[in-house]
Enzyme design. Structure first.
Site, PDB file in Angstrom:
ATOM      1  N   GLN A   1       0.852  -1.112  -0.031  1.00 30.63           N
ATOM      2  CA  GLN A   1      -0.068   0.028   0.098  1.00 30.63           C
ATOM      3  C   GLN A   1       0.663   1.203   0.002  1.00 30.63           C
ATOM      4  O   GLN A   1       1.884   1.282   0.738  1.00 30.63           O
ATOM      5  CB  GLN A   1      -0.872   0.042   1.318  1.00 30.63           C
ATOM      6  CG  GLN A   1      -1.841   1.140   1.251  1.00 30.63           C
ATOM      7  CD  GLN A   1      -2.963   1.362   2.387  1.00 30.63           C
ATOM      8  OE1 GLN A   1      -2.896   0.226   3.254  1.00 30.63           O
ATOM      9  NE2 GLN A   1      -3.884   2.151   2.187  1.00 30.63           N
TER      10      GLN A   1
ATOM     11  N   HIS B   1      -8.884   1.974  -1.226  1.00 30.15           N
ATOM     12  CA  HIS B   1      -9.212   1.775  -2.523  1.00 30.15           C
ATOM     13  C   HIS B   1      -8.657   0.308  -2.905  1.00 30.15           C
ATOM     14  O   HIS B   1      -8.294  -0.530  -2.474  1.00 30.15           O
ATOM     15  CB  HIS B   1      -7.961   2.508  -3.708  1.00 30.15           C
ATOM     16  CG  HIS B   1      -6.613   2.310  -3.136  1.00 30.15           C
ATOM     17  ND1 HIS B   1      -5.777   2.791  -1.948  1.00 30.15           N
ATOM     18  CD2 HIS B   1      -5.677   1.330  -3.692  1.00 30.15           C
ATOM     19  CE1 HIS B   1      -4.604   2.321  -2.071  1.00 30.15           C
ATOM     20  NE2 HIS B   1      -4.710   1.663  -3.287  1.00 30.15           N
TER      21      HIS B   1
HETATM   22  P1  AMP Z   1      -1.312   0.755  -3.565  1.00 28.70           P
HETATM   23  O1  AMP Z   1       0.004   0.730  -3.818  1.00 28.70           O
HETATM   24  O2  AMP Z   1      -2.380  -0.225  -3.218  1.00 28.70           O
HETATM   25  O3  AMP Z   1      -1.638   1.852  -2.354  1.00 28.70           O
HETATM   26  O4  AMP Z   1      -2.042   1.679  -4.855  1.00 28.70           O
HETATM   27  C1  AMP Z   1      -1.811   3.039  -5.167  1.00 28.70           C
HETATM   28  C2  AMP Z   1      -2.187   3.054  -6.784  1.00 28.70           C
HETATM   29  O5  AMP Z   1      -2.306   4.349  -6.958  1.00 28.70           O
HETATM   30  C3  AMP Z   1      -0.975   2.563  -7.603  1.00 28.70           C
HETATM   31  O6  AMP Z   1      -1.546   1.381  -8.370  1.00 28.70           O
HETATM   32  C4  AMP Z   1      -0.753   3.825  -8.270  1.00 28.70           C
HETATM   33  O7  AMP Z   1      -0.230   3.344  -9.638  1.00 28.70           O
HETATM   34  C5  AMP Z   1      -1.901   4.573  -8.119  1.00 28.70           C
HETATM   35  N1  AMP Z   1      -1.636   5.827  -8.424  1.00 28.70           N
HETATM   36  C6  AMP Z   1      -0.717   6.599  -7.974  1.00 28.70           C
HETATM   37  N2  AMP Z   1      -1.009   7.999  -8.439  1.00 28.70           N
HETATM   38  C7  AMP Z   1      -2.057   7.930  -9.088  1.00 28.70           C
HETATM   39  C8  AMP Z   1      -2.771   9.092  -9.919  1.00 28.70           C
HETATM   40  N3  AMP Z   1      -2.372  10.280  -9.702  1.00 28.70           N
HETATM   41  N4  AMP Z   1      -3.683   8.600 -10.511  1.00 28.70           N
HETATM   42  C9  AMP Z   1      -4.119   7.318 -10.868  1.00 28.70           C
HETATM   43  N5  AMP Z   1      -3.606   6.267 -10.156  1.00 28.70           N
HETATM   44  C10 AMP Z   1      -2.446   6.667  -9.212  1.00 28.70           C
END
Ligand code: AMP
Ligand code: ZN
Length: 117
Positions: free
Chosen positions: A97, A103
């Site tokens: 995370q 999410h």
């Molecule tokens: P997690 O690592 O489970 O916390 O997932 C966070 C996710 O957010 C990752 O897969 C990133 O690629 C995604 N992410 C980070 N910044 C953005 C953004 N500005 N728009 C869309 N997705 C994003």
């Protein structure tokens, strides 16, 4: 207070419209948008609009909103025509995370190995 927007939270900024995102679906309580670094042909993030730091905190604070996220994830799968998909809630830094606003990752459009890495 649980659910209040956090100034330093990227996903709260997306909900507020202060950071752009490719939105695929929106309800009164949830937002679904494409992951900026997709790991599958379909990689959509489904978030509650209210800020909760992870899925466990969300479930404890607001079961109805937790259900809304799952319902929204299925709606994304329907729109993206995914017969099979994976729903992932990374919970805690050790599980990958990186954004501490709850999410669900909706991943599909390719074969998905089990168990995951
Ligand atoms: P997690 O690592 O489970 O916390 O997932 C966070 C996710 O957010 C990752 O897969 C990133 O690629 C995604 N992410 C980070 N910044 C953005 C953004 N500005 N728009 C869309 N997705 C994003
Ligand atoms: Zn947030």
């Amino acid at each position: 207070m649980a659910g209040e927007p956090q100034d330093d939270c990227l996903f709260c900024k997306i909900v507020a419209g202060n950071v752009p995102a490719t939105v695929v679906r929106e309800t009164d309580t949830t937002l679904a948008f494409r992951d900026i670094n997709p790991q599958a042909p379909t990689h959509v993030l489904v978030i509650p609009k209210a800020h909760h730091p992870n899925a466990a905190a969300l479930a404890a604070a607001d079961p109805a909103l937790t259900a809304d996220v799952l319902t929204a994830a299925q709606a994304v799968a329907d729109v993206e025509k995914l017969d099979s998909y994976r729903l992932v809630f990374n919970t805690g830094a050790g599980a990958g995370q990186t954004v501490f606003h709850a999410h669900a990752h909706v991943l599909g459009g390719r074969g998905l190995q089990w168990p995951p890495g």
